[in-house]
Motif scaffolding. Structure first.
Motif, short mmCIF file in Angstrom:
data_model
loop_
_atom_site.label_atom_id
_atom_site.label_comp_id
_atom_site.label_asym_id
_atom_site.label_seq_id
_atom_site.Cartn_x
_atom_site.Cartn_y
_atom_site.Cartn_z
N MET A 178 0.62 -1.06 -0.31
CA MET A 178 -0.14 0.07 -0.21
C MET A 178 0.89 1.19 -0.18
N LYS A 179 1.52 1.12 0.95
CA LYS A 179 2.68 2.23 1.12
C LYS A 179 3.69 2.37 -0.22
N SER A 180 3.86 1.93 -0.63
CA SER A 180 4.64 1.31 -1.97
C SER A 180 4.08 2.09 -3.57
N SER A 181 2.57 1.89 -3.44
CA SER A 181 1.28 2.32 -3.88
C SER A 181 1.32 3.95 -4.21
N LEU A 182 1.16 4.59 -2.50
CA LEU A 182 0.93 5.59 -2.88
C LEU A 182 2.03 6.62 -2.71
N ASN A 183 3.21 5.94 -3.04
CA ASN A 183 4.57 6.94 -3.26
C ASN A 183 4.62 7.36 -4.93
N GLN A 184 3.94 6.79 -5.33
CA GLN A 184 4.14 6.64 -7.04
C GLN A 184 3.03 7.16 -7.65
N VAL A 185 1.72 8.45 -6.42
CA VAL A 185 1.15 8.85 -6.58
C VAL A 185 1.07 10.22 -6.55
N THR A 186 1.64 11.74 -7.26
CA THR A 186 2.13 12.86 -6.42
C THR A 186 0.74 13.67 -6.37
N ILE A 187 0.20 14.48 -6.14
CA ILE A 187 -0.39 15.46 -5.81
C ILE A 187 -0.82 15.83 -6.88
N ALA A 188 -0.17 15.91 -7.99
CA ALA A 188 -0.08 16.96 -9.28
C ALA A 188 -1.03 15.30 -10.35
N ASP A 189 -0.81 14.50 -9.82
CA ASP A 189 -1.47 13.47 -10.65
C ASP A 189 -3.11 13.71 -10.11
N LEU A 190 -3.62 13.78 -8.95
CA LEU A 190 -4.29 14.44 -8.69
C LEU A 190 -5.36 15.11 -9.02
N PHE A 191 -5.01 16.17 -10.00
CA PHE A 191 -6.27 17.16 -10.24
C PHE A 191 -5.08 17.81 -11.75
N ARG A 192 -4.47 16.99 -12.22
CA ARG A 192 -4.20 17.49 -13.66
C ARG A 192 -4.74 16.75 -15.43
#
Length: 138
Positions: free
Chosen positions: A124-138
């Motif tokens: 789960m932590k590895s997965s969280l590490n692959q997503v940036t804040i920019a990925d969520l809104f761009r």
């Protein structure tokens, strides 16, 4: 066991702030605005902001034009960074349970169960590490 609602709220605060600043609505987002827009009680928002500030994800400015903004670019902040700021490395699963079972079979089962849960959390932590804040809104 589960992570706190504060983790979700911390992500929401970071994304909201990133969008407001990036789109030029403001340089700093007031705490009251965050609280009202995201439906997070002010005392809770303040506590989350303290954690985000302490870990260097946000910075604050006092005064009439004060509030918070990101201390890093949205591309440089991962969901794992927010997780660490809010959850302080608290484990997802409790793996230390009091038990009166002490035989070899029980010990083996407990060790395998613990290893499996720890591996799940690490994934789960590895997965969280692959997503940036920019990925969520761009």
């Amino acid at each position: 066991m589960s992570y706190s609602l504060s983790f979700w709220q911390g992500i929401s605060i970071i994304v909201y702030t990133a969008v407001k600043v990036e789109h030029g609505y403001t340089d700093f987002v007031p705490t009251r605005q965050l609280s009202e827009s995201l439906d997070i009680p002010i005392p809770t928002a303040v506590k989350i902001l303290q954690s985000l500030n302490r870990t260097g994800l946000t910075e604050t400015r006092e005064g009439a034009k004060g509030g918070i903004r990101l201390a890093k670019k949205p591309e440089e902040i991962t969901l794992l960074d927010v997780f660490h700021a809010i959850e302080h490395d608290r484990p997802l699963f409790r793996t230390k349970m009091p038990t009166s079972l002490t035989n070899d079979f029980a010990t083996m089962v407990i060790e395998k169960m613990t290893a499996s849960l720890q591996q799940s959390e690490q994934s789960m932590k590895s997965s969280l590490n692959q997503v940036t804040i920019a990925d969520l809104f761009r």
